[in-house]
Design an enzyme around this catalytic site. Structure first.
Site, short mmCIF file in Angstrom:
data_model
loop_
_atom_site.label_atom_id
_atom_site.label_comp_id
_atom_site.label_asym_id
_atom_site.label_seq_id
_atom_site.Cartn_x
_atom_site.Cartn_y
_atom_site.Cartn_z
N ARG A 137 -46.85 -62.41 10.04
CA ARG A 137 -48.15 -61.95 10.56
C ARG A 137 -49.14 -61.66 9.43
NH1 ARG A 137 -46.27 -63.70 15.18
NH2 ARG A 137 -44.79 -62.32 16.24
N ARG A 194 -34.67 -69.27 11.44
CA ARG A 194 -34.98 -67.87 11.16
C ARG A 194 -33.75 -67.06 10.74
NH1 ARG A 194 -37.71 -66.25 16.64
NH2 ARG A 194 -37.74 -64.19 15.66
N LYS A 223 -32.17 -57.83 14.64
CA LYS A 223 -32.40 -58.50 15.92
C LYS A 223 -31.69 -59.86 15.91
CE LYS A 223 -36.86 -60.49 14.52
NZ LYS A 223 -38.33 -60.43 14.69
N HIS A 224 -31.32 -60.41 17.08
CA HIS A 224 -31.54 -59.97 18.45
C HIS A 224 -30.15 -59.71 19.04
CE1 HIS A 224 -34.75 -62.77 17.24
NE2 HIS A 224 -35.57 -62.02 17.97
N HIS A 236 -37.88 -66.58 24.87
CA HIS A 236 -39.28 -66.35 25.23
C HIS A 236 -39.59 -66.93 26.61
CE1 HIS A 236 -39.56 -65.86 20.83
NE2 HIS A 236 -40.55 -65.04 21.12
N ASP A 306 -36.27 -56.14 23.16
CA ASP A 306 -37.19 -57.23 22.83
C ASP A 306 -38.31 -57.17 23.86
OD1 ASP A 306 -38.27 -59.43 21.58
OD2 ASP A 306 -36.49 -60.69 21.78
#
Length: 400
Positions: A137, A194, A223-224, A236, A306
């Site tokens: 981000r 990731r 996570k996750h 998602h 999440d």
């Protein structure tokens, strides 16, 4: 909780030394060093009750609605400080920064984080997904990420995540949802790029290193849970599932999470993943998986869901109501409910009202809400107790 920041004068000195004097190992070119004020050292040495005891006292004085608000981590997509301040005036326990909250280059991110803390003496948990690389981000994070770290010596993971955590912390962000403890060797997997490793042991080593490095600066997150690698698909848009048994999980996907917990991770994020041999429900809504995390792995920090909006996006009718999803997650053992996808400036308030009603009706035990609120409040107190000034580090080497 293993916050290794300003709890003692000795810890303060150690951190300052590791960041400013040993940049290659601790800051990897972050350009930052940490100068702790005398006041914070005095505070650290003062005889006081611990954060958990103080948190319990504060929560006991709250109304049910105030407790409900304190366990919600909300989100609205704006950089307007006025709108953000008004949104957080609901008393929410946290806020997650997404791309829509990051100001234009040259603008001051601290303006945003300051607006999120109507009470600067007790700021909310301000979180971000700063994994580096694929999920990033913040600008300025040129440090090594999972795509390369999985093939490099573990020391490189320590260096990269020390630098990454210092970049995040300088903006007064207190929680990083940045450590992917999922593991898979399948390059076609949604989570492969990731993940920090392609086998449980190498993943565990890097997850532990990333955790230890970040906990010097902020609250790190694993996570996750219980692991995306065994459950193909993207959570998602669906609820990935696997028939992996508990014994198989213990010998594989559990290992990186156990390593991160042992390394002192403050937060554990539960995924919307169904291990059907253990519980047909998503782990985020499963009392059994919360029990495993607490009793078997010994995690005693904050459990965060999440994004509950992802459950809605799955299209499964049972998970169409975000308020009920939040109540179910809390009842299962989650401490902090996160809502992003589909969230408006009204959604967090609706969740607060729904959780309050659930407690008043007996659908959600009051003791469970108080326990969740106490864990979240303790982390807020720990995060705000360490007052530090971030300064440029002239000795830090540039990242390779």
């Amino acid at each position: 909780m293993s916050r290794r920041r300003a709890w003692t004068a000795g810890a303060v000195a150690l951190i300052a030394f590791s960041v400013a004097v040993v940049p290659a190992a601790a800051a990897a070119g972050s350009g930052l060093s940490r100068a702790t004020t005398a006041g914070s050292i005095e505070s650290a040495n003062a005889p006081t009750s611990g954060p958990s005891d103080r948190a319990a006292e504060m929560v006991a004085d709250m109304t049910t609605a105030e407790q409900a608000a304190s366990v919600v981590m909300g989100h609205i997509s704006t950089t307007d400080p006025v709108a953000l301040r008004a949104y957080m005036a609901q008393g929410l326990g946290g806020f997650i920064l997404m791309g829509g909250n990051i100001p234009a280059p040259g603008a001051e991110l601290k303006t945003i984080t300051a607006a999120l803390a109507p009470d600067p003496d007790l700021p909310p948990l301000i979180a971000i997904d700063q994994e580096g690389g694929i999920v990033s981000r913040l600008s300025g994070d040129g440090y090594a990420s999972s795509t390369t770290l999985k093939t490099l010596p573990v020391e490189q993971t320590s260096a990269a995540f020390s630098a990454r955590a210092s970049l995040v912390a300088q903006a007064d962000i207190t929680v990083n949802f940045g450590t992917v403890a999922d593991v898979t060797a399948d390059p076609s997997s949604f989570i492969h790029g990731r993940a920090l490793g392609t086998d449980p042991r190498s993943s565990a080593d890097r997850v532990a290193a990333a955790t230890d490095a970040q906990e010097q600066f902020l609250a790190s997150t694993l996570k996750h849970f219980p692991g995306h690698g065994a459950a193909p698909g993207d959570s998602h848009h669906a609820i990935p599932s696997t028939t992996e048994t508990l014994e198989q999980w213990r010998a594989s996907d559990a290992i990186p999470f156990a390593a991160g917990i042992d390394a002192g991770a403050s937060v554990l994020m539960f995924g919307h993943l169904a291990y059907t041999a253990i519980d047909p429900a998503p782990a985020s809504l499963s009392p059994r998986w919360h029990e495993i995390a607490r009793d078997e792995l010994g995690f005693d920090g904050v459990i965060v869901s999440d994004d509950l909006g992802m459950l809605q996006s799955s299209g499964v009718a049972d998970y169409a109501d975000p308020v009920q999803n939040a109540v179910s997650a809390l009842a299962a053992g989650t401490d902090l409910v996160l809502m992003i996808a589909g969230s408006t400036d009204q959604t967090a308030g609706q969740i607060v009202s729904g959780v309050t009603t659930a407690v008043e009706s007996g659908a959600l035990p009051a003791e469970r809400l108080a326990d969740a609120a106490t864990r979240v409040m303790a982390l807020r107190l720990e995060s705000s107790a360490s007052s530090a000034d971030w300064a440029l580090c002239g000795d830090c080497a540039p990242v390779d």
